[in-house]
Design an enzyme around this catalytic site. Structure first.
Site, PDB file in Angstrom:
ATOM      1  N   HIS A  20      91.556 -24.028 -23.493  1.00 49.81           N
ATOM      2  CA  HIS A  20      90.504 -23.464 -24.352  1.00 49.81           C
ATOM      3  C   HIS A  20      90.039 -24.564 -25.310  1.00 49.81           C
ATOM      4  CE1 HIS A  20      88.754 -20.973 -27.559  1.00 49.81           C
ATOM      5  NE2 HIS A  20      88.698 -19.996 -26.670  1.00 49.81           N
ATOM      6  N   CYS A  54      84.682 -21.641 -23.018  1.00 53.17           N
ATOM      7  CA  CYS A  54      84.382 -20.707 -24.103  1.00 53.17           C
ATOM      8  C   CYS A  54      83.028 -21.085 -24.690  1.00 53.17           C
ATOM      9  CB  CYS A  54      85.471 -20.733 -25.172  1.00 53.17           C
ATOM     10  SG  CYS A  54      85.087 -19.608 -26.537  1.00 53.17           S
ATOM     11  N   HIS A  82      85.155 -17.366 -21.409  1.00 55.42           N
ATOM     12  CA  HIS A  82      84.913 -16.509 -22.578  1.00 55.42           C
ATOM     13  C   HIS A  82      83.418 -16.559 -22.850  1.00 55.42           C
ATOM     14  CE1 HIS A  82      89.155 -17.239 -24.575  1.00 55.42           C
ATOM     15  NE2 HIS A  82      89.229 -16.596 -23.420  1.00 55.42           N
ATOM     16  N   ASP A 138      83.903 -12.278 -25.101  1.00 59.51           N
ATOM     17  CA  ASP A 138      84.744 -12.794 -26.174  1.00 59.51           C
ATOM     18  C   ASP A 138      84.239 -12.236 -27.501  1.00 59.51           C
ATOM     19  OD1 ASP A 138      86.802 -14.212 -27.275  1.00 59.51           O
ATOM     20  OD2 ASP A 138      85.696 -16.091 -27.388  1.00 59.51           O
ATOM     21  N   HIS A 139      85.133 -11.708 -28.245  1.00 63.70           N
ATOM     22  CA  HIS A 139      84.827 -11.116 -29.557  1.00 63.70           C
ATOM     23  C   HIS A 139      83.683 -10.106 -29.431  1.00 63.70           C
ATOM     24  CE1 HIS A 139      86.390 -15.107 -31.460  1.00 63.70           C
ATOM     25  NE2 HIS A 139      87.230 -14.548 -30.634  1.00 63.70           N
ATOM     26  N   TYR A 166      87.946  -8.302 -32.364  1.00 63.46           N
ATOM     27  CA  TYR A 166      88.232  -7.609 -31.108  1.00 63.46           C
ATOM     28  C   TYR A 166      88.022  -6.094 -31.183  1.00 63.46           C
ATOM     29  CZ  TYR A 166      89.905 -12.010 -29.309  1.00 63.46           C
ATOM     30  OH  TYR A 166      89.964 -13.307 -28.864  1.00 63.46           O
TER      31      TYR A 166
END
Ligand code: DNO
Length: 399
Positions: free
Chosen positions: A233, A271, A298, A354-355, A371
């Site tokens: 990542h 990501c 992500h 992601d998020h 999250y």
């Protein structure tokens, strides 16, 4: 793509069932309760698989096996920790896991100054504010060399900001930055953080890069052997923080680590949100260039206050912000088509939204910062819509 969802285990206020209802096919999880550096016990791995199965899904991806500071600095117990990492990979493989994410950020994992920054319509988003961060570094943490790392205008702004700061804000900054966000391996008080920073004296960028290569040289062959793809990542945000080197922030950084240990099992967690905080990271191009080595994705977007490095930014909605999400997904779909033609088993690349911003009932549920259930559901739904459209037989890319 294979649609996955991060679940922090039984403590998570968003359940596996919620994830299934949101449209996820698989779960991304980790044994956060096992101390960094130790081998993951076989029965604990089995238990996590069972917990996920009970919710109706399967455990697809491990994010993350934490990386000890000893490994990153090659001090203390680093050799034992690498052996433990290898053994954990073997055990995960035996349990059916094929993808393992990790990061190599020194001391701090992902970092934000504000976890609930209010957007125009009352949603809550995560934000990295450069002035707050500098104020933390110079005036709250009081890192001895801090001021020299910031240009004059930023030092002045930070001093002004700090002089008007309330105790609550000071405590929140110390907690958000030092104590770590969900998924971080370890958290620190301010004194511990200063102490940790001292342990990085003498470790510059080149040294940290070499330590990553040394780690991968030991671990990637084992991963390949047991049929696991490991994927790094990127740094979040993608620049140096607190004077520490960061080595996975740009396309060139990734090219270096992939070339140095040129085994396909040594790959990337792409990501878009982390890398997208820099204007010089062209995400659709990066997705194309490293396509064959991307093992996990992500998808997230940020809006920057300025096109400088570093800068302030906030986590925007998945289709807004700096990254052209349609172009990134198109690049990933082309790679999947290529893998399908090659007959590869891993032709569906696991992705997760992601998020997400906190919206609607998220605002009162109190899930892990970043999250929430509905904000992520919305992101996943939008991203799936793009994917479905691009792959439509008649209207899509292949038409
Ligand atoms: C934040 C995450 C990070 C990331 C780890 C990977 O939400 O993307 O916590 O999972 O850094 O090791």
């Amino acid at each position: 793509m294979r649609h996955t969802w991060r679940w922090f285990g039984p403590i998570d206020k968003v359940s596996v069932r919620d994830a299934a209802q949101a449209g996820a096919e698989g779960i991304v999880s980790a044994l956060h309760h096992i101390a960094t550096g130790e081998v993951w016990p076989v029965d604990e791995i089995a238990r996590r698989h069972e917990e996920i199965k009970a919710g109706g899904l399967v455990w697809d991806v491990v994010e993350s096996i934490p990386m000890s500071e000893d490994i990153k600095t090659q001090t203390g117990d680093w050799k034992r920790h690498i052996a433990n990492w290898q053994e954990t990979l073997r055990r995960l493989s035996a349990s059916g896991i094929r993808t393992v994410c990790y990061n190599f950020m020194p001391i701090l994992d992902w970092t934000r100054t504000d976890l609930r920054w209010e957007t125009g319509h009352g949603a809550k988003a995560m934000r990295f504010d450069l002035v707050d961060f500098a104020a933390f570094d110079i005036h709250i943490l009081k890192r001895p060399e801090a001021a020299a790392d910031y240009p004059d205008w930023l030092q002045e702004e930070a001093a002004r900001r700090f002089s008007g700061m309330k105790d609550l804000k000071i405590a929140a900054l110390a907690k958000n930055i030092g104590a770590g966000l969900p998924g971080s391996a370890d958290g620190y008080t301010l004194d511990q953080l200063l102490e940790k920073l001292r342990s990085y004296q003498g470790i510059d960028r080149a040294r940290l890069q070499q330590n990553l290569v040394d780690f991968l040289s030991e671990v990637a062959p084992v991963a390949a052997d047991v049929g696991i793809n490991i994927c790094a990542h990127g740094d979040d945000p993608p620049w140096s923080l607190l004077g520490l080197p960061r080595i996975l922030s740009t396309e060139a950084d990734y090219a270096h680590m992939l070339d140095q240990v040129n085994i396909r099992a040594n790959g990337v967690t792409l990501c878009t949100g982390s890398l997208g905080a820099r204007p010089d990271n062209d995400l659709p191009f990066i997705a194309t260039r490293f396509a064959d080595r991307i093992h996990f994705v992500h998808l997230r977007n940020v809006t920057r206050d300025s096109d400088t490095v570093p800068c302030s930014f906030f986590e925007d909605e998945h289709l807004e912000g700096a990254t052209d999400m349609v172009a990134v997904i198109a690049a990933l779909l082309s790679e999947e088509a290529r893998r399908r033609e090659e007959g590869r088993e891993d032709h569906r690349i696991p992705m997760r939204p992601d998020h997400g911003q906190e919206i609607l009932d998220d605002l009162t549920r109190g899930a892990q910062p970043g999250y929430p259930a509905i904000g992520r559901l919305k992101g996943l739904a939008e991203l799936r819509g793009i994917e479905r459209t691009l792959s439509h037989a008649r209207y899509g890319l292949g038409a």
